[in-house]
Design an enzyme around this catalytic site. Structure first.
Site, PDB file in Angstrom:
ATOM      1  N   ASN A  10      44.432 -19.629 -12.380  1.00 38.92           N
ATOM      2  CA  ASN A  10      43.944 -18.990 -13.354  1.00 38.92           C
ATOM      3  C   ASN A  10      45.308 -18.155 -13.973  1.00 38.92           C
ATOM      4  O   ASN A  10      45.260 -17.539 -14.856  1.00 38.92           O
ATOM      5  CB  ASN A  10      42.819 -17.934 -13.135  1.00 38.92           C
ATOM      6  CG  ASN A  10      41.615 -18.732 -13.101  1.00 38.92           C
ATOM      7  OD1 ASN A  10      41.235 -19.324 -13.742  1.00 38.92           O
ATOM      8  ND2 ASN A  10      40.823 -18.384 -11.721  1.00 38.92           N
ATOM      9  N   ARG A  17      43.796 -12.855 -21.374  1.00 43.31           N
ATOM     10  CA  ARG A  17      42.821 -12.161 -20.899  1.00 43.31           C
ATOM     11  C   ARG A  17      43.081 -11.072 -20.119  1.00 43.31           C
ATOM     12  O   ARG A  17      44.012 -11.314 -19.144  1.00 43.31           O
ATOM     13  CB  ARG A  17      41.471 -12.952 -20.463  1.00 43.31           C
ATOM     14  CG  ARG A  17      40.826 -14.128 -21.308  1.00 43.31           C
ATOM     15  CD  ARG A  17      39.404 -13.914 -21.595  1.00 43.31           C
ATOM     16  NE  ARG A  17      38.879 -14.952 -22.150  1.00 43.31           N
ATOM     17  CZ  ARG A  17      39.192 -15.386 -23.339  1.00 43.31           C
ATOM     18  NH1 ARG A  17      40.092 -14.681 -24.082  1.00 43.31           N
ATOM     19  NH2 ARG A  17      38.426 -16.552 -23.917  1.00 43.31           N
ATOM     20  N   TYR A  22      46.175  -7.196 -15.884  1.00 36.81           N
ATOM     21  CA  TYR A  22      47.403  -7.977 -15.489  1.00 36.81           C
ATOM     22  C   TYR A  22      48.631  -8.066 -16.440  1.00 36.81           C
ATOM     23  O   TYR A  22      49.600  -8.509 -16.354  1.00 36.81           O
ATOM     24  CB  TYR A  22      46.994  -9.356 -15.607  1.00 36.81           C
ATOM     25  CG  TYR A  22      46.004  -9.799 -14.495  1.00 36.81           C
ATOM     26  CD1 TYR A  22      46.168  -9.659 -13.055  1.00 36.81           C
ATOM     27  CD2 TYR A  22      44.554 -10.350 -14.535  1.00 36.81           C
ATOM     28  CE1 TYR A  22      45.192  -9.991 -12.063  1.00 36.81           C
ATOM     29  CE2 TYR A  22      43.622 -10.337 -13.818  1.00 36.81           C
ATOM     30  CZ  TYR A  22      43.810 -10.227 -12.277  1.00 36.81           C
ATOM     31  OH  TYR A  22      43.101 -10.657 -11.478  1.00 36.81           O
ATOM     32  N   ASN A  73      52.466 -16.159  -5.596  1.00 34.42           N
ATOM     33  CA  ASN A  73      51.071 -15.226  -5.829  1.00 34.42           C
ATOM     34  C   ASN A  73      49.612 -16.214  -5.787  1.00 34.42           C
ATOM     35  O   ASN A  73      49.659 -17.048  -6.511  1.00 34.42           O
ATOM     36  CB  ASN A  73      51.072 -14.818  -7.406  1.00 34.42           C
ATOM     37  CG  ASN A  73      49.813 -13.897  -7.724  1.00 34.42           C
ATOM     38  OD1 ASN A  73      48.894 -14.119  -6.997  1.00 34.42           O
ATOM     39  ND2 ASN A  73      50.161 -13.109  -8.572  1.00 34.42           N
ATOM     40  N   HIS A  79      42.522 -14.488  -0.840  1.00 42.09           N
ATOM     41  CA  HIS A  79      41.392 -13.636  -0.049  1.00 42.09           C
ATOM     42  C   HIS A  79      40.362 -14.608   1.126  1.00 42.09           C
ATOM     43  O   HIS A  79      39.692 -14.096   1.750  1.00 42.09           O
ATOM     44  CB  HIS A  79      40.447 -12.953  -1.345  1.00 42.09           C
ATOM     45  CG  HIS A  79      41.467 -12.431  -2.287  1.00 42.09           C
ATOM     46  ND1 HIS A  79      42.088 -11.302  -1.669  1.00 42.09           N
ATOM     47  CD2 HIS A  79      41.512 -12.605  -3.420  1.00 42.09           C
ATOM     48  CE1 HIS A  79      42.655 -10.747  -2.754  1.00 42.09           C
ATOM     49  NE2 HIS A  79      42.344 -11.507  -3.993  1.00 42.09           N
ATOM     50  N   ASP A  86      47.784 -21.542   6.476  1.00 43.36           N
ATOM     51  CA  ASP A  86      48.462 -22.593   7.415  1.00 43.36           C
ATOM     52  C   ASP A  86      49.486 -22.957   6.780  1.00 43.36           C
ATOM     53  O   ASP A  86      50.615 -23.171   7.701  1.00 43.36           O
ATOM     54  CB  ASP A  86      47.256 -23.487   7.941  1.00 43.36           C
ATOM     55  CG  ASP A  86      46.208 -22.981   8.821  1.00 43.36           C
ATOM     56  OD1 ASP A  86      46.440 -21.809   9.252  1.00 43.36           O
ATOM     57  OD2 ASP A  86      45.229 -23.358   9.082  1.00 43.36           O
ATOM     58  N   GLU A  97      54.936 -12.479  -0.656  1.00 42.52           N
ATOM     59  CA  GLU A  97      53.584 -12.417  -1.492  1.00 42.52           C
ATOM     60  C   GLU A  97      53.670 -11.589  -2.583  1.00 42.52           C
ATOM     61  O   GLU A  97      53.857 -10.422  -2.144  1.00 42.52           O
ATOM     62  CB  GLU A  97      52.503 -12.180  -0.507  1.00 42.52           C
ATOM     63  CG  GLU A  97      51.156 -12.110  -1.033  1.00 42.52           C
ATOM     64  CD  GLU A  97      50.011 -11.972  -0.116  1.00 42.52           C
ATOM     65  OE1 GLU A  97      50.263 -11.806   1.104  1.00 42.52           O
ATOM     66  OE2 GLU A  97      48.860 -11.852  -0.528  1.00 42.52           O
ATOM     67  N   HIS A  99      51.379  -9.620  -5.686  1.00 41.31           N
ATOM     68  CA  HIS A  99      49.835  -9.683  -6.502  1.00 41.31           C
ATOM     69  C   HIS A  99      50.656  -8.560  -7.764  1.00 41.31           C
ATOM     70  O   HIS A  99      51.156  -7.642  -7.449  1.00 41.31           O
ATOM     71  CB  HIS A  99      49.029  -8.994  -5.876  1.00 41.31           C
ATOM     72  CG  HIS A  99      48.444  -9.821  -4.832  1.00 41.31           C
ATOM     73  ND1 HIS A  99      47.729 -11.138  -4.955  1.00 41.31           N
ATOM     74  CD2 HIS A  99      48.887  -9.896  -3.450  1.00 41.31           C
ATOM     75  CE1 HIS A  99      47.411 -11.619  -3.792  1.00 41.31           C
ATOM     76  NE2 HIS A  99      48.034 -10.943  -2.579  1.00 41.31           N
ATOM     77  N   SER A 101      48.282  -7.070  -9.674  1.00 42.72           N
ATOM     78  CA  SER A 101      47.625  -5.761  -9.840  1.00 42.72           C
ATOM     79  C   SER A 101      47.469  -5.282  -8.355  1.00 42.72           C
ATOM     80  O   SER A 101      48.102  -5.940  -7.340  1.00 42.72           O
ATOM     81  CB  SER A 101      46.117  -6.286 -10.006  1.00 42.72           C
ATOM     82  OG  SER A 101      45.616  -7.226  -9.158  1.00 42.72           O
ATOM     83  N   ARG A 106      41.018  -2.175  -6.009  1.00 48.74           N
ATOM     84  CA  ARG A 106      40.063  -3.176  -6.761  1.00 48.74           C
ATOM     85  C   ARG A 106      38.536  -3.632  -5.925  1.00 48.74           C
ATOM     86  O   ARG A 106      38.391  -2.660  -5.171  1.00 48.74           O
ATOM     87  CB  ARG A 106      40.541  -4.419  -7.575  1.00 48.74           C
ATOM     88  CG  ARG A 106      42.039  -4.073  -8.168  1.00 48.74           C
ATOM     89  CD  ARG A 106      42.575  -5.524  -8.979  1.00 48.74           C
ATOM     90  NE  ARG A 106      41.555  -6.234  -9.627  1.00 48.74           N
ATOM     91  CZ  ARG A 106      41.684  -7.317 -10.073  1.00 48.74           C
ATOM     92  NH1 ARG A 106      42.704  -8.109  -9.741  1.00 48.74           N
ATOM     93  NH2 ARG A 106      40.916  -7.972 -10.814  1.00 48.74           N
ATOM     94  N   ARG A 110      38.776  -8.286  -2.577  1.00 49.33           N
ATOM     95  CA  ARG A 110      40.284  -8.402  -2.845  1.00 49.33           C
ATOM     96  C   ARG A 110      41.275  -7.552  -2.290  1.00 49.33           C
ATOM     97  O   ARG A 110      42.303  -7.882  -1.974  1.00 49.33           O
ATOM     98  CB  ARG A 110      40.667  -8.027  -4.602  1.00 49.33           C
ATOM     99  CG  ARG A 110      40.114  -8.763  -5.556  1.00 49.33           C
ATOM    100  CD  ARG A 110      40.445  -8.185  -6.845  1.00 49.33           C
ATOM    101  NE  ARG A 110      39.420  -8.808  -7.769  1.00 49.33           N
ATOM    102  CZ  ARG A 110      39.575  -9.961  -8.352  1.00 49.33           C
ATOM    103  NH1 ARG A 110      40.382 -11.136  -8.067  1.00 49.33           N
ATOM    104  NH2 ARG A 110      38.567 -10.216  -9.242  1.00 49.33           N
TER     105      ARG A 110
HETATM  106  O1  CA2 Z   1      46.947  -9.284  -8.862  1.00 48.85           O
HETATM  107  C1  CA2 Z   1      47.178 -10.620  -8.644  1.00 48.85           C
HETATM  108  O2  CA2 Z   1      48.201 -10.823  -8.791  1.00 48.85           O
HETATM  109  C2  CA2 Z   1      46.017 -11.358  -8.013  1.00 48.85           C
HETATM  110  O3  CA2 Z   1      46.527 -12.395  -7.277  1.00 48.85           O
HETATM  111  C3  CA2 Z   1      45.518 -12.159  -9.674  1.00 48.85           C
HETATM  112  C4  CA2 Z   1      44.233 -13.182  -8.947  1.00 48.85           C
HETATM  113  C5  CA2 Z   1      43.116 -12.493  -8.394  1.00 48.85           C
HETATM  114  O4  CA2 Z   1      42.109 -13.353  -7.898  1.00 48.85           O
HETATM  115  C6  CA2 Z   1      43.715 -11.435  -6.972  1.00 48.85           C
HETATM  116  O5  CA2 Z   1      42.879 -10.941  -6.453  1.00 48.85           O
HETATM  117  C7  CA2 Z   1      44.899 -10.702  -7.383  1.00 48.85           C
HETATM  118  C8  CA2 Z   1      43.698 -13.535 -10.293  1.00 48.85           C
HETATM  119  C9  CA2 Z   1      44.339 -14.282 -11.499  1.00 48.85           C
HETATM  120  C10 CA2 Z   1      43.549 -14.476 -12.452  1.00 48.85           C
HETATM  121  O6  CA2 Z   1      44.715 -14.370 -13.638  1.00 48.85           O
HETATM  122  C11 CA2 Z   1      44.223 -14.001 -14.969  1.00 48.85           C
HETATM  123  C12 CA2 Z   1      44.891 -14.010 -15.907  1.00 48.85           C
HETATM  124  C13 CA2 Z   1      44.555 -13.761 -17.266  1.00 48.85           C
HETATM  125  C14 CA2 Z   1      43.107 -13.412 -17.576  1.00 48.85           C
HETATM  126  C15 CA2 Z   1      42.329 -13.627 -16.108  1.00 48.85           C
HETATM  127  C16 CA2 Z   1      42.754 -13.819 -15.071  1.00 48.85           C
END
Ligand code: CA2
Length: 148
Positions: A10, A17, A22, A73, A79, A86, A97, A99, A101, A106, A110
């Site tokens: 994603n 979004r 983000y 990332n 999670h 591995d 690593e 992230h 956010s 959160r 997460r």
């Molecule tokens: O904060 C981060 O970088 C995360 O790795 C982003 C992941 C999330 O599942 C982790 O808990 C934290 C999600 C990425 C989804 O990216 C989006 C981008 C635009 C709109 C919606 C989601």
């Protein structure tokens, strides 16, 4: 120094979004920023994103074989994916690593990353600046190892 900047599911939708979570930077901008930082620091940076776990694992194997540095990332795989963890544990170069956010501020699910224990270090909650900081760290490691 070869560095793979790898992004999980994603993240290709960045900027489209949830900008409140983000930020407004698009994925294309993130790629351009990482490439510009790589050029500035003399790192050979390759940026990739996938929504397929097997593809990410293949890229991690490639990075392991090349003894490359990795900025990862893992997105939602952070999670729960022991397969990604591995593959990260097989790396022979440093792993940062990232992230975007602050995962600790959160939802509960997460708060834990299964990857963190096998990473060299973790950056979270600093937005897309985290990628630049990770690349700066890897360039610093390279410089220190070149000095002996
Ligand atoms: O904060 C981060 O970088 C995360 O790795 C982003 C992941 C999330 O599942 C982790 O808990 C934290 C999600 C990425 C989804 O990216 C989006 C981008 C635009 C709109 C919606 C989601």
């Amino acid at each position: 120094m070869r560095v793979y900047v790898l992004n999980g599911p994603n993240l290709g939708r960045l900027g489209i979004r949830q900008p409140e979570v983000y930020g407004a930077t698009s994925y294309a901008d993130l790629v351009a920023n990482c490439q510009a930082t790589g050029k500035e620091l003399g790192l050979d940076v390759e940026v990739r994103q996938t929504d397929a776990e097997a593809e990410l694992i293949g890229w991690l194997h490639q990075a392991a074989d090349e003894e490359a540095g990795v900025v990862l990332n893992p997105a939602a795989w952070s999670h729960y994916s022991y397969a990604v963890r591995d593959a990260c544990a097989m790396l022979r170069g440093p792993l940062v690593e990232v992230h975007i956010s602050n995962i600790h501020a959160r939802e509960e699910f997460r708060h834990h990353s299964v990857v963190s224990a096998v990473a060299t270090g973790v950056i979270c909650g600093l937005g897309v600046d985290g990628y630049r900081l990770a690349l700066l760290h890897l360039a610093g490691l390279r410089d220190r190892s070149a000095r002996g």
